[in-house]
Design a protein around this motif. Structure first.
Motif, PDB file in Angstrom:
ATOM      1  N   UNK A 160       2.137 -10.355   9.386  1.00 33.69           N
ATOM      2  CA  UNK A 160       3.166  -9.396   9.788  1.00 33.69           C
ATOM      3  C   UNK A 160       3.097  -8.194   8.853  1.00 33.69           C
ATOM      4  N   UNK A 161       3.728  -7.102   9.255  1.00 38.09           N
ATOM      5  CA  UNK A 161       3.758  -5.907   8.429  1.00 38.09           C
ATOM      6  C   UNK A 161       5.116  -5.234   8.551  1.00 38.09           C
ATOM      7  N   UNK A 167       6.101   3.227   0.932  1.00 36.89           N
ATOM      8  CA  UNK A 167       5.035   2.231   0.909  1.00 36.89           C
ATOM      9  C   UNK A 167       4.944   1.428   2.215  1.00 36.89           C
ATOM     10  N   UNK A 168       4.010   0.496   2.249  1.00 42.62           N
ATOM     11  CA  UNK A 168       3.780  -0.388   3.392  1.00 42.62           C
ATOM     12  C   UNK A 168       3.565  -1.787   2.839  1.00 42.62           C
ATOM     13  N   UNK A 214       0.846  -1.193   0.000  1.00 38.62           N
ATOM     14  CA  UNK A 214       0.000   0.000   0.000  1.00 38.62           C
ATOM     15  C   UNK A 214       0.876   1.235   0.000  1.00 38.62           C
ATOM     16  N   UNK A 215       0.321   2.347  -0.477  1.00 41.23           N
ATOM     17  CA  UNK A 215       1.053   3.612  -0.476  1.00 41.23           C
ATOM     18  C   UNK A 215       1.090   4.188   0.935  1.00 41.23           C
ATOM     19  N   UNK A 216      -0.028   4.170   1.634  1.00 39.08           N
ATOM     20  CA  UNK A 216      -0.129   4.725   2.988  1.00 39.08           C
ATOM     21  C   UNK A 216      -0.565   3.627   3.959  1.00 39.08           C
ATOM     22  N   UNK A 217      -0.098   3.670   5.198  1.00 36.35           N
ATOM     23  CA  UNK A 217      -0.541   2.666   6.178  1.00 36.35           C
ATOM     24  C   UNK A 217      -1.992   2.895   6.600  1.00 36.35           C
ATOM     25  N   UNK A 218      -2.633   1.828   7.045  1.00 37.62           N
ATOM     26  CA  UNK A 218      -3.981   1.916   7.609  1.00 37.62           C
ATOM     27  C   UNK A 218      -3.789   2.113   9.112  1.00 37.62           C
TER      28      UNK A 218
END
Length: 105
Positions: A86-87, A93-94, A62-66
């Motif tokens: 995991x993240x 990005x993310x 993703x471009x931005x984290x949630x």
């Protein structure tokens, strides 16, 4: 990198157990609907990460984290639910490593 998949994040915060009916009540709520890049984790990488070949593991970029707490996500309005394993948040990005939800209602 193409962000060509619709990723929907859902929360189960409103869901609770009712001891009178012995059932879970309440629903899930949509937190975010974003575009992302989805790839499968290959057999070699799965073996390195988990010690065995695990099916149904995907990498979501993703471009931005949630920022909000989420319980599961769906990809392109599919019926399969994916839960976070995991993240990582590199400089750009993310990346979220998710696995298929098996046996959870």
């Amino acid at each position: 990198m193409r962000y060509n998949h619709e990723i929907k994040f859902f929360s189960e915060d409103k869901r609770h157990y009712n001891p009178i009916t012995s059932q879970n009540e309440g629903g899930t709520g949509l937190i975010a609907d974003v575009m992302g890049n989805v790839t499968d984790v290959g057999a070699d990488r799965s073996t390195k990460l988990f010690g065995s070949i695990v099916q149904g593991i995907k990498v979501i970029r993703l471009v931005e984290p949630i920022d909000e707490k989420w319980a599961y996500l769906t990809i392109d309005d599919g019926k399969t639910k994916y839960r976070m394993r995991t993240t990582t948040t590199p400089l750009k990005n993310v990346s979220i490593l998710v696995g298929e939800d098996i046996g959870k209602a």
